[in-house]
Design a protein around this motif. Structure first.
Motif, short mmCIF file in Angstrom:
data_model
loop_
_atom_site.label_atom_id
_atom_site.label_comp_id
_atom_site.label_asym_id
_atom_site.label_seq_id
_atom_site.Cartn_x
_atom_site.Cartn_y
_atom_site.Cartn_z
N MET A 255 0.86 -1.31 -0.14
CA MET A 255 0.19 -0.17 -0.12
C MET A 255 0.90 1.24 0.05
O MET A 255 0.37 2.40 -0.57
N ALA A 256 1.92 1.20 0.59
CA ALA A 256 2.80 2.25 0.56
C ALA A 256 3.77 2.54 -0.83
O ALA A 256 4.55 3.27 -0.83
N GLY A 257 3.26 1.63 -1.66
CA GLY A 257 4.11 1.66 -3.04
C GLY A 257 5.55 1.31 -2.90
O GLY A 257 6.44 1.50 -3.61
N LYS A 258 6.00 0.55 -1.78
CA LYS A 258 7.13 0.09 -1.48
C LYS A 258 7.62 -1.36 -2.34
O LYS A 258 8.70 -1.69 -2.34
N ILE A 269 -8.31 -7.15 0.73
CA ILE A 269 -9.08 -6.17 -0.11
C ILE A 269 -9.79 -5.10 0.32
O ILE A 269 -9.60 -4.04 0.16
N PRO A 270 -10.50 -5.22 1.55
CA PRO A 270 -11.06 -4.03 2.11
C PRO A 270 -10.02 -2.96 2.75
O PRO A 270 -10.21 -1.50 2.20
N ALA A 271 -8.93 -3.26 2.90
CA ALA A 271 -8.01 -2.43 3.39
C ALA A 271 -7.41 -1.66 2.09
O ALA A 271 -7.41 -0.45 1.71
N LYS A 276 -8.21 4.97 -1.99
CA LYS A 276 -8.77 5.27 -3.32
C LYS A 276 -7.81 5.54 -4.50
O LYS A 276 -8.18 5.36 -5.67
N SER A 277 -6.63 5.91 -4.19
CA SER A 277 -5.52 6.19 -5.40
C SER A 277 -4.67 4.79 -5.78
O SER A 277 -4.13 4.71 -6.72
N LEU A 278 -4.85 3.88 -4.92
CA LEU A 278 -4.26 2.51 -5.34
C LEU A 278 -5.12 1.77 -6.31
O LEU A 278 -6.11 1.23 -5.98
#
Lengths: 409, 321
Positions: A255-258, A269-271, A276-278
């Motif tokens: 999620m942090a794009g790392k 999935i809920p997380a 919204k940008s992911l």
């Protein structure tokens, strides 16, 4: 205050100090929930976090009303469940309906604490083979699951599109794709190789897809799978941190794009959707050689009827489980919790409603249960698997020796 | 932590109460009333000991000679298997490394905690603005639940994005694999445990420093003992009893540390931070081999017992002096 009254007071104080012990000693003996009234059932599960807590409560209440019982439910944290069950079985206060994580079922059934569902005429047809295996002990079905989960490969759509890459379908593609996506502080892929059962669970899709087996851990197929993980870490495509990451940590990295891709399950999935940008997609776990079928482990909780000694209540509990695992419950729970119905016949209807769950639904159809072959010997195999992973990834043992060395642990 | 502070308070009291014991005994007038009173005072403590120390210890001892598994909870049957559990424990490949790690962890933690604790205690013994406030702040690690502390440290020590490596990076030091390399993980765990143990050491040592009469320093200063000299010749000899308490209790508390290791590494990477306490927990509550787990914890109890005896003996010597 003269000496006499002072002494007298000491005595009273001393007595007062003893009192709690005497009282607490008396308090130990009560408990027991087994009143005769079969319309009142107790239930124990581990859905103590939101949103699961509320979703489960709704489903439980619905079936309770249908069966005509009132249910008092207790939800404990996941890691405390087995200890709680053991406590309750030694004090003979097991609940009427008990939820268990599926790899634990055989161990609890082996204690003699559960009743086979066939005793109450529960219909077990139509369930996926792997899920029934997970709910069975010595040929008898003890637990049924309304929904299942498994593992798949999640990928960050933006990062892959920017690099002009497609999600990998083979191990070779996984390596090259991960390598191409690794730059700066961003890794190509992440998985959990932590020293717990979670690490073993994450390794299974690679091991099983490659034809490996838990009955013979030190096999060429398993070593190949381990080599894949080692290559990913050694080439820098996956962080060295994977050996200390839980699946939750892996999701945080994603999620942090790392990390551009991750091995994880649909319960995340809920997380993922909360951001919204992911933009993410999911595919089945890659295969090693052409012609292989992706085989992932089955996750999910099975619902059982403990041996409480009250036949009338047990019958009602079994009726409740029938309701709780019927088609409509499976569909509504799957939708609400991003899990997959355990009856393959429902797959089409489910995927039509939830297109994002397609890859996981396919994965569940071929998924295997962890305890299907080894039964209550699974925990030992799982320990060997995660130890071997840790030994190999940290360079304490070569891939060739890792399983052998771990088995001696 | 509560039991820790309670116990310490109790034990220090016993030590200081020592000299007062030699009061002349009064003739017993109402013998039985007085005895009853005395007995009544002992009963709560006695009951407490039997219920909360005696029973678990005995149960743990018997459990270690039984095949005590998940089944036992339901059937109540735990077959007697003699020393089989101890054989399993000692012949397991992890026993040697776990013992070594336990020793390294304990010695490393105690050394760090004590040296830093002593330095801070001496520092705070001087009154300066905000010293009281800062001393209170020092207790913070003690107030933090250990699970919270270890989760926080886990993110601080993360190899890629942890703040410690980011900080070290600004000095050009390459990222240290704190929790992911088998050769560094134990050191990282020790560092965190030192951080947690400092308040305990500072508090006790500061209390000891406060008990040293100021006249000694004044007299020493007249004879030219200041700075390091006054520490070696006045502070250190006067602190000896407190120091022995701190060290021995420190060993007993450190040797059984579990939550920090579970939170940081769970015994990994590649078993590099397995200690006897972690083995005991994993056998009992992960593998559900309660008999084997009990055998591990009995070994731990035995080691603690040795140090408890050393403590009691040192204590008696201090009183005799």
């Amino acid at each position: 205050m003269n000496i006499r009254t002072k002494k007298h007071m000491y005595k009273v104080l001393a007595l007062a100090a003893v009192a709690p012990f005497v009282l607490s000693a008396c308090g130990g003996g009560n408990a027991s929930n087994s009143g005769g009234d079969a319309s009142k059932l107790t239930l124990l599960d581990y859905y103590n976090n939101e949103p699961d807590n509320t979703i489960m409560k709704g489903a439980i209440d619905k079936c309770a009303a249908e069966v005509g019982v009132s249910i008092s439910r207790e939800a404990v944290p996941g890691k405390d469940l087995i200890q709680k069950v053991l406590q309750k079985s030694s004090s003979k206060t097991l609940p009427d309906v008990l939820m268990l994580d599926n790899p634990d079922l055989q161990q609890i059934a082996a204690t003699g604490g559960l009743a086979p569902l066939s005793d109450f005429g529960v219909d077990t047809s139509g369930f996926a083979k792997g899920m029934l295996e997970a709910g069975s002990y010595q040929g008898k079905v003890y637990g049924l699951a309304p929904t299942a989960n498994t593992l798949g490969l999640f990928y960050n759509k933006k990062l892959l599109a920017a690099a002009g890459l497609k999600p990998p379908t083979t191990w070779a593609e996984l390596k090259t794709t991960a390598k191409a996506l690794t730059k700066g502080s961003q890794y190509g892929v992440a998985f959990s190789a932590i020293a717990t059962y979670e690490g073993a669970w994450q390794f299974l899709p690679f091991m099983w897809t490659n034809g490996g087996d838990e009955t013979n851990l030190d096999s060429p197929q398993n070593r190949e799978a381990l080599q894949l993980w080692k290559d990913l870490v050694d080439s820098g495509s996956a962080s060295k941190g994977v050996i200390n990451w839980s699946q939750g940590d892996v999701k945080d990295q994603f999620m942090a794009g790392k990390t551009a891709m991750m091995i994880n399950g649909p319960w995340q999935i809920p997380a993922l959707d909360a951001d919204k940008s992911l933009e993410w997609g999911s595919v089945q776990v890659p295969i090693n050689k052409p012609g292989q079928t992706p085989v992932a482990p089955l996750g999910g909780e099975v619902w059982t009827v403990p041996q409480t000694g009250n036949k009338a209540k047990q019958a009602k509990a079994a009726e409740f489980i029938s309701c709780f695992t019927k088609d409509s419950t499976q569909l509504s729970l799957s939708e609400a919790r991003y899990t997959v119905p355990t009856k393959p016949a429902l797959a089409k209807e489910f995927v039509a409603k939830m297109p994002t769950m397609e890859s996981f639904t396919e994965q569940v159809a071929n998924a295997r249960s962890r305890t299907g072959k080894l039964g209550d010997g699974w925990p030992k195999a799982a320990t060997t698997i995660y130890t071997a992973i840790q030994l190999a990834l940290t360079g304490k043992a070569s891939v060739g020796d890792a399983f052998k060395q771990a088995a001696n642990g | 932590m509560t039991s820790q502070s309670l116990q310490t308070a109790g034990e220090t009291k016993i030590r200081f109460a020592g000299p007062a014991k030699s009061q002349p005994r009064r003739p017993r007038v109402r013998f039985d009333r007085e005895t009853t009173t005395k007995v009544l005072f002992v009963v709560p403590a006695g009951l407490f000991m039997v219920l909360y120390f005696g029973y678990p210890v005995v149960k743990n001892l018997t459990m270690s000679f039984q095949d005590f598994t998940t089944k036992t909870f339901f059937t109540g049957e735990a077959p007697w298997i003699g020393v089989q559990n101890y054989v399993t424990v000692i012949s397991s490949n992890l026993f040697g490394p776990a013992m070594l790690n336990t020793a390294l962890f304990t010695i490393g933690s105690i050394l760090g905690q004590f040296v830093i604790g002593m330095a801070l205690a001496v520092f705070f013994n001087k009154k300066f603005p905000l010293s009281g406030f800062l001393r209170a702040m020092l207790l913070l690690p003690w107030l933090l639940p250990l699970i919270v502390a270890s989760a926080t440290w886990r993110s601080i020590l993360d190899q890629d994005s942890g703040i410690l490596n980011q900080f070290l990076g600004t000095f050009g030091i390459p990222a240290v694999p704190w929790l992911t390399s088998p050769s560094v993980a134990l050191i990282a765990v020790i560092i965190v445990n030192i951080w947690i143990g400092i308040p305990f050491n500072v508090t006790l040592l500061y209390g000891g420093l406060q008990d040293i009469p100021a006249e000694l320093y004044e007299a020493g200063a007249l004879d030219g003992a200041t700075g390091w000299k006054s520490f070696w010749h006045i502070t250190w000899p006067n602190m000896r009893p407190v120091v022995s308490v701190v060290l021995v209790l420190g060993v007993v508390y450190t040797i059984k540390v579990l939550d920090i290791i579970l939170g940081l590494t769970n015994g990994g990477p590649a078993n590099a931070t397995q200690t006897i306490a972690v083995r005991s927990y994993q056998e009992s509550f992960v593998n559900f081999q309660f008999g084997v787990g009990a055998a591990f914890s009995n070994i731990l109890i035995l080691i603690s017992l040795v140090f408890a005896i050393i403590y009691l003996r040192a204590n008696r010597r201090a009183v005799d002096e």
